[in-house]
Design an enzyme around this catalytic site. Structure first.
Site, PDB file in Angstrom:
ATOM      1  CB  SER A   1      -0.927   0.000   1.222  1.00 59.16           C
ATOM      2  OG  SER A   1      -0.189  -0.190   2.407  1.00 59.16           O
TER       3      SER A   1
ATOM      4  CG  ASN B   1      -3.771  -5.554  12.570  1.00 56.86           C
ATOM      5  OD1 ASN B   1      -3.193  -5.369  11.497  1.00 56.86           O
ATOM      6  ND2 ASN B   1      -4.104  -6.758  13.011  1.00 56.86           N
TER       7      ASN B   1
ATOM      8  CB  THR C   1     -42.469  23.839  -7.827  1.00 60.64           C
ATOM      9  OG1 THR C   1     -43.640  24.297  -8.492  1.00 60.64           O
ATOM     10  CG2 THR C   1     -42.287  24.653  -6.552  1.00 60.64           C
ATOM     11  CG  HIS C   2     -43.403  20.400 -10.624  1.00 61.74           C
ATOM     12  ND1 HIS C   2     -43.503  19.074 -10.287  1.00 61.74           N
ATOM     13  CD2 HIS C   2     -44.121  21.072  -9.681  1.00 61.74           C
ATOM     14  CE1 HIS C   2     -44.269  18.943  -9.223  1.00 61.74           C
ATOM     15  NE2 HIS C   2     -44.649  20.140  -8.820  1.00 61.74           N
TER      16      HIS C   2
ATOM     17  CB  SER D   1     -16.228  24.628 -28.394  1.00 57.21           C
ATOM     18  OG  SER D   1     -16.186  23.831 -29.558  1.00 57.21           O
TER      19      SER D   1
ATOM     20  CE  LYS E   1     -21.323  25.577 -26.424  1.00 56.05           C
ATOM     21  NZ  LYS E   1     -21.153  24.162 -26.746  1.00 56.05           N
TER      22      LYS E   1
ATOM     23  CG  ASN F   1     -18.789  24.749 -23.378  1.00 54.61           C
ATOM     24  OD1 ASN F   1     -19.824  25.234 -23.841  1.00 54.61           O
ATOM     25  ND2 ASN F   1     -17.909  24.095 -24.108  1.00 54.61           N
TER      26      ASN F   1
ATOM     27  CD  GLU G   1     -20.800  21.410 -18.619  1.00 50.59           C
ATOM     28  OE1 GLU G   1     -20.956  20.432 -19.342  1.00 50.59           O
ATOM     29  OE2 GLU G   1     -20.337  22.489 -19.037  1.00 50.59           O
TER      30      GLU G   1
ATOM     31  CE1 TYR H   1      -6.186  -4.042   8.799  1.00 52.47           C
ATOM     32  CE2 TYR H   1      -5.174  -6.174   8.361  1.00 52.47           C
ATOM     33  CZ  TYR H   1      -5.387  -4.847   8.018  1.00 52.47           C
ATOM     34  OH  TYR H   1      -4.788  -4.353   6.892  1.00 52.47           O
TER      35      TYR H   1
ATOM     36  CD  GLN I   1      -2.596  -2.734   2.039  1.00 46.76           C
ATOM     37  OE1 GLN I   1      -1.952  -3.006   3.042  1.00 46.76           O
ATOM     38  NE2 GLN I   1      -2.256  -3.178   0.845  1.00 46.76           N
TER      39      GLN I   1
ATOM     40  CE  LYS J   1      -4.413   2.497   5.019  1.00 48.82           C
ATOM     41  NZ  LYS J   1      -5.232   1.266   4.912  1.00 48.82           N
TER      42      LYS J   1
HETATM   43  N1  ARG Z   1      -1.134  -1.560   5.250  1.00 49.15           N
HETATM   44  C1  ARG Z   1      -2.023  -2.190   6.152  1.00 49.15           C
HETATM   45  C2  ARG Z   1      -3.415  -1.528   6.034  1.00 49.15           C
HETATM   46  O1  ARG Z   1      -3.521  -0.533   5.405  1.00 49.15           O
HETATM   47  C3  ARG Z   1      -1.553  -2.028   7.553  1.00 49.15           C
HETATM   48  C4  ARG Z   1      -2.039  -3.092   8.462  1.00 49.15           C
HETATM   49  C5  ARG Z   1      -1.474  -4.387   8.085  1.00 49.15           C
HETATM   50  N2  ARG Z   1      -1.774  -5.383   9.025  1.00 49.15           N
HETATM   51  C6  ARG Z   1      -1.610  -6.700   8.757  1.00 49.15           C
HETATM   52  N3  ARG Z   1      -1.934  -7.519   9.695  1.00 49.15           N
HETATM   53  N4  ARG Z   1      -1.180  -7.114   7.604  1.00 49.15           N
HETATM   54  O2  ARG Z   1      -4.419  -1.988   6.538  1.00 49.15           O
END
Ligand code: ARG
Length: 464
Positions: free
Chosen positions: A31, A118, A163-164, A285, A291, A293, A298, A325, A330, A333
């Protein structure tokens, strides 16, 4: 005899494994590409943990000093772009810990005592979201202020309320803008509420069951500005409901922004032409030279879709997970980060754009001359003369039909003709049929009378 030490490149858990993962699995499970942006929160959390360990006599004070120095050095490296983020070290937590150990030796290896990634990651996300909510709240406030300022200039500017999408009754543009002020006020309340619930410390939960060390969680919570500790270790490391809540609130903000965007786009259409947006928020455009825009509204309307998508992604991510966990988490994020980024950029642009909306009161007034916007006022007038509302409604409906046949407005009908729909109509009716009369008559809290709009603006300012 000393314990065998693992080579610098080895995984934190290499003792258990007989073969390395393939490059594809390494990339799949890592990650670091996206969680490195939580590095500040990760270091803050680690320092608070280390200080607590030292206070509790679990970590030597010399080791704590080394950890503090090492983290300061790492902060400098990351800030100056010198830090080498390494895919082999999987995530932000292991990257920083590895570098710390390279800088200060064994003290670095002691940092993870009584802790797991964790509870570490759960803490980092909460800190990160808390910081994001604070930024978002300020931006929401800026946008509210911009809306109030524009509303103040236009507390008397009439336009048709719809309205509408059909002409309904006259309103003022200031009143219309204040509707969005209210929506954003509720959004801010929701974020405050969400922040309060997420502001609890997971650290101490360790992997899932707590730790055998005599930790002091309350002091860590205090140092990190958490209101309290998470009560249950399994819950602390596994649930991401706070992230879902954040995305849900963000989705509502984007819903409000999207509705406003839709109006800006309609209003800028030459067929309506109530406003013009500054060139710096529009594009042209490549083929049609004429144009201009409204790209920003949008895109805001379009980006609302991705924020909704992130909310759904997190809900689905969570729903099948047994305690505690799981690596699934992961995946929380990227949707979270993108939600915050999208919201922050959108709010910044809108706070910048709203003060420079060019309002065209003549076009708004012209639109009010079509669509019989004061028909309800005529019905109310008849009720005040004693007619039951349903009968008044019917009489005015017939008058409108007569106007339609002649392509004129209600106020254009001569008095004796008006009286053919109800003998209760007198010459005082013409005051009622004007836009100014219609607006001024809605003179109560929450109504569109200019005096009420000005009072609402004053109240809104004091609420900011
Ligand atoms: N990169 C992991 C996450 O975002 C961190 C926790 C990892 N924990 C594990 N037991 N592998 O969740």
């Amino acid at each position: 005899m000393t314990e065998p030490t693992s080579p610098e490149s080895a995984k934190a858990w290499s003792g258990r494994f007989s073969e390395p993962v393939s490059d594809l699995v390494k990339r799949y499970t890592a990650s670091i590409a996206f969680d490195q942006r939580m590095w500040r929160q990760d270091i803050r959390g680690s320092l608070a943990h280390a200080r607590m360990l030292a206070r509790q006599g679990i970590l030597a004070t010399g080791d704590l000093a080394a950890i503090e120095q090492g983290m300061a050095a790492i902060t400098g490296e990351i800030e100056s772009g010198q830090f080498n983020w390494n895919l082999d070290d999987e995530d932000v937590h292991l990257n920083i810990e590895k570098r710390l150990t390279a800088l200060i030796g064994d003290a670095g290896k002691r940092l993870h005592t009584g802790r797991s990634r964790n509870d570490q990651v759960a803490t980092d996300i909460r800190l990160w979201l808390r910081d994001s909510i604070d930024i978002i709240d300020r931006l929401l406030r800026d946008l509210q202020e911009a809306l109030i300022n524009l509303a103040e200039i236009h507390s008397d500017t009439p336009l048709p309320g719809f309205t509408h999408l059909q002409v309904a009754q006259p309103i003022t543009f200031g009143h219309h803008l204040l509707a969005y002020f209210e929506m954003l006020a509720r959004d801010r309340e929701r974020f405050t509420d969400c922040r309060r619930r997420l502001n609890r410390l997971p650290l101490g939960a360790a992997a899932l069951a707590g730790t055998t060390f005599p930790i002091d969680r309350e002091s860590v919570a205090r140092e990190l500005g958490f209101e309290a500790v998470c009560e249950n270790s399994l819950d602390a490391v596994s649930d991401r409901d706070f992230a879902i809540e954040f995305c849900a609130v963000a989705a509502l903000v984007m819903t409000h922004i999207s509705r406003f965007s839709e109006e800006l786009i309609l209003w800028m259409s030459p067929r309506i032409s109530f406003i013009d947006l500054p060139d710096r928020f529009c594009t042209g455009s490549s083929i049609m030279p004429q144009k201009k825009n409204p790209d920003v509204p949008e895109l805001a309307r379009g980006k609302t879709g991705r924020v909704f998508g992130h909310l759904l992604a997190l809900l689905v991510l969570m729903k099948g997970q047994p305690l505690a966990y799981n690596k699934d988490n992961q995946e929380d994020k990227e949707p979270l980060f993108d939600t915050a980024d999208t919201l922050i950029d959108t709010l910044r642009i809108f706070a910048d754009m709203v003060p420079d909306i060019r309002v065209k009161p003549e076009a708004m007034a012209a639109a009010l001359r079509q669509g019989y916007a004061t028909a309800t006022d005529l019905a109310d007038y008849l009720v005040k003369k004693g007619l039951p509302f349903r009968d008044a409604h019917e009489a005015v409906a017939r008058a409108v039909r007569a106007c339609e046949a002649r392509s004129c407005d209600l106020a254009d009908l001569p008095l004796d003709e008006l009286r053919s729909f109800s003998s209760l109509i007198g010459s005082d009716v013409f005051g009622v049929l004007t836009v100014a009369g219609s607006l001024a008559a809605r003179n109560h809290v929450g109504g569109t009378a200019p005096a009420q709009v000005r009072a609402a603006i004053a109240r809104a300012r004091s609420r900011l």
